[in-house]
Scaffold this active site. Sequence first.
Site, PDB file in Angstrom:
ATOM      1  N   ASP A  41       0.823  -1.040  -0.060  1.00 19.09           N
ATOM      2  CA  ASP A  41      -0.082   0.108   0.033  1.00 19.09           C
ATOM      3  C   ASP A  41       0.866   1.181   0.113  1.00 19.09           C
ATOM      4  O   ASP A  41       1.587   1.580   0.995  1.00 19.09           O
ATOM      5  CB  ASP A  41      -0.853  -0.129   1.265  1.00 19.09           C
ATOM      6  N   ALA A  65       0.630   4.851  -8.648  1.00 20.84           N
ATOM      7  CA  ALA A  65       0.199   6.368  -8.355  1.00 20.84           C
ATOM      8  C   ALA A  65      -1.251   6.459  -8.194  1.00 20.84           C
ATOM      9  O   ALA A  65      -2.086   5.825  -8.615  1.00 20.84           O
ATOM     10  CB  ALA A  65       0.657   7.377  -9.651  1.00 20.84           C
ATOM     11  N   TYR A 136      -3.473  16.899  -7.999  1.00 19.02           N
ATOM     12  CA  TYR A 136      -2.686  15.691  -8.746  1.00 19.02           C
ATOM     13  C   TYR A 136      -1.299  16.233  -9.111  1.00 19.02           C
ATOM     14  O   TYR A 136      -0.065  15.638  -8.688  1.00 19.02           O
ATOM     15  CB  TYR A 136      -3.415  15.035  -9.768  1.00 19.02           C
TER      16      TYR A 136
END
Length: 313
Positions: A41, A65, A136
């Site tokens: 993770d 990502a 992002y």
Amino acid sequence: MRVLLTGAAGQLGQALIASKPAGVELIATSRLGGEGRAELDLANPEACRASVQAYRPDWVLNAGAYTAVDKAESKPELTQAVNAEAPRAFAEALAALDRGPSGQGRLLQLSTDFVFNGEQGRPCRPDQALDPLGVYGASKAAGEAAALALPGARVLRTSWLYGPVGKNFCLTMLRLHRERSATGQPLAVVADQVGCPTATHTLAAACWRAIGVGLEPDAEGSLPRIMHWSDAGVASWYDFAVAIGELGVVAGLLERAARVLPLTTADYPTPAQRPSYSLLDCSSSRAALGLEPLHWRAALAEVLSSSELNASR
Ligand SMILES: NC(=O)c1ccc[n+]([C@@H]2O[C@H](COP(=O)([O-])OP(=O)(O)OC[C@H]3O[C@@H](n4cnc5c(N)ncnc54)[C@H](OP(=O)(O)O)[C@@H]3O)[C@@H](O)[C@H]2O)c1
């Protein structure tokens, strides 16, 4: 060479597994594990550090990502954790790794055209100042900086990624062409954002080169720390959608293409602002990597005729 791959269930991850060169021992990891992948993770920096200590890789190839650009706007903490804190954890753990005579492990960090604001109207060079427009892009810019704190790290930026598997614009457009052409409905797509589509198989080849596979030691030693890779040419999302229809018919994936109508960005508001001009200047990176680019339409034709895409129909 032992490579720890993250994001192995993603579209680039799958292309990297499919193109694994001889001599590479690949440890593939993904958020949920399964199908031969170990669980990792990326939102858990301790788990990232532990994976480096456990596997002692020569390279971490960080293809994982949080890529949901619009959802990222409402999930800044998770986006930052996956896209910036995970590369930081890899860089720190690799720096602390004593691998004997071969030295520290190294890191290839994948990044994006969204670290630029798209305002300059000409292709962005690898050494230009960053100015991301959204959560992002900001998280990926922070991830680059965190990775580059490790002397042996490299950053490879790409744009408009798509391939025969996973979630991407090309597969969505193929579905919409099929549905809309059956009912005679048109398809409307943004025409005032331009960039260059990049196929996962060409990017995967660039990734392997970027970690030295297939390069002479001298050429590897002189690779820049920040590189750009996209397919060649330029397109708007509208051009890309039209080409997917045309070449989808040629490849036998579509009986016919839907009519595609051009939209403006203002007609199609999204939570995240996107750069209107997203071209990457790849010239120096292509020369350093020793790879010839394919025009994006040629790469698209290869994706549309690939057995992986045809198997998933
Ligand atoms: N897609 C594009 O257009 C584009 C453009 C430029 C650059 N890039 C960059 O290229 C690289 C590869 O992108 P891609 O298109 O292959 O992305 P993708 O298909 O979305 O794959 C990313 C993978 O990362 C995994 N991931 C997300 N959160 C995670 C977590 N907490 N722990 C472990 N894994 C996690 C995802 O798994 P789950 O789905 O299970 O969460 C997914 O399998 C990324 O660095 C991306 O930023 C992409």
